[in-house]
Design an enzyme around this catalytic site. Structure first.
Site: not given
Lengths: 237, 237
Positions: A57, A61, A130, A133
Site C-alpha cells: 500500500e 499510493d 488501501d 493502492e
C-alpha cells in the site's frame, strides 16, 4: 484441511477476471495475493507465510499519485497548479479509490480474518482504498509502470474524463453562467432518490430552474449527482 | 536590452554545472528554464513567454514521491508500512528538499522578480522546495523516470543511506540500549555551536554519557546533529 507454506489462498477466479477484463497476468501470484490480504487473515494462517498488504500500500499510493498526476498534467495543459492539486486530491480520496476497488472486484476476493469479516470490514471504504493502492503497488513491482498506466486507462481515467471530480469541469457553474445570460434564474437541486446499500449508495437529484425540472442526475454522492444533472442540462440546452 | 520571445534567461552556467556534475543535458532548455522561474520574474518579462514553475512542481512532487518510495521499499525489505511512511515524510519535508535544492545550485540560478529578490525569496525554503520539485518534474518530462532516478542516486539517496532521516536508523535509541546493557547511564546532548547564516545553519552537539564527552555530531538540525553524534559514538564503542 492441512495447508502448507506457499499454498495460494487467493481465489483463482480473481486472476481469471483480471486476465479476461484487463489482460493482466501476474508473474508472481504470491505478490498479488499479499496485496489482497489483511493482517487478520495472515494472523489466522501464519503457516502459509502470506504477509499482508501494508507495505505494498505504501508503494502503491505513490504509484497511483504519479500516474494520475501525469495524466492530469497532460490532459489539462492550461489548468493552473492550484486547480490541478485540488482535482488530484479529489480523485485520490478514500471514497473514489473504494469505488475503483469494487470495480475490479477487490471487495469480493480480498482475504480477511473471521472477526473482521463479521464486523463488515469487507465493505469498509478505508480498507478497500488501501487494498486498491496495494494492488497497484503489486502490479507495479510485477509488471512495471506502463502496465499500471494501461490498467488505469480502463479503471480510473474514464472517471476523470466523465467529469466526476470537482476541479475537472464544474458543470454547475457553467450552467448557472449560461442560464443567467438571459436574466436572473433560480436554480435548485433536490435529492429525489437514494439507491443501493449503505456501502454503495447512489443519489438521484433533480435540477430545477425557475420551478421547472430541467434534468436529472445520478451520482456516487450528492455533489456528483448534481454535477451530472447540470452536465445533462448543458447538453440539452 | 530588447529581448524577444524565446530568449533564454537561465544562466548557461547552470546547464554546464548539471552536465559536468550529473551528466544531465536537457533537450528542452525552455522546460528547465520554466522550472527555475518564479511567477514574479515571468510577470516582469511577459514578452519572453517563459511561464513559471508551478505546474511542473505539481508533477515533480509526485515524481519524487514514487522514486523515494521505491527506494525505501527496496532498501528496507523488513520495515513495516508505518515506519516507511514516517521515514518518507521526514525526507519529503520542506527543509530537506531546500537542502537538496542548494546542493544543485538552485538558489544561485533561479529566476525571481526584483521585489521578491529584495525580500530574500531566493533563500526561502518553501520556494527552494517548490523549485526542486519542479526541476525533477522537468527532468522527468524531458528525459524520463530512469534519468530522474539516476539523478536522485547522487543527490537524495546518499542522505538516506547516511542515516539523516528519522525512521531510518534511530542511532540515539540504539546507543541508549547499548550503553544501558551495563547499568543505568545518563545521556545528554548539548548544542555547543551553530554555524552558517540563518538559511543554511548547521548545529554542533556534544554527546555526554555520565558526565563524560563521548562524541560530537554536526547536522542540519539539532535532531540531526544528535543522531550524528550518537552514530559516531556507536562506531567508537
Amino acid at each position: 484441511m492441512l495447508l502448507e507454506r506457499g499454498h495460494v489462498m487467493l481465489d483463482p477466479k480473481f486472476l481469471e477476471f483480471l486476465d479476461e477484463r484487463y489482460g493482466i497476468k501476474f508473474n508472481d501470484k504470491r505478490l498479488v495475493e499479499r496485496a489482497m490480504t489483511h493482517s487478520s487473515f495472515d494472523n489466522e494462517h501464519k503457516e502459509l507465510g502470506i504477509g499482508d498488504y501494508e507495505r505494498l500500500e505504501f508503494l502503491g499510493d505513490a504509484v497511483l499519485e504519479i500516474n494520475i498526476s501525469r495524466y492530469l498534467f497532460k490532459k489539462y495543459p492550461e489548468l493552473p497548479e492550484g486547480k490541478l492539486t485540488r482535482l488530484r486530491s479529489d480523485i485520490v480520496r478514500t471514497d473514489s479509490f473504494a469505488r475503483f476497488a469494487k470495480e475490479i472486484n477487490i471487495d469480493k476476493y480480498l482475504l480477511i480474518g473471521k472477526g473482521e469479516e463479521k464486523q463488515g470490514a469487507r465493505q469498509r471504504h478505508t480498507l478497500l482504498e488501501d487494498i486498491f493502492e496495494a494492488f497497484n503497488g503489486a502490479l507495479y513491482l510485477d509488471q512495471g509502470n506502463e502496465v499500471v498506466n494501461e490498467f488505469l486507462k480502463k479503471v480510473v481515467y474514464p472517471h476523470i474524463d466523465s467529469g466526476e471530480f470537482s476541479e475537472d469541469t464544474d458543470f454547475k457553474t457553467h450552467l448557472q453562467e449560461k442560464l443567467q445570460q438571459s436574466g436572473e434564474v433560480e436554480i435548485d437541486y433536490k435529492v429525489i432518490d437514494e439507491e443501493g446499500p449503505d456501502h454503495d449508495k447512489k443519489f438521484k437529484v433533480e435540477l430545477i430552474a425557475n420551478g421547472k425540472i430541467l434534468s436529472k442526475g445520478l451520482g456516487y454522492s450528492k455533489k456528483h449527482a448534481e454535477q451530472m444533472a447540470a452536465k445533462r442540462a448543458l447538453e440539452e440546452l
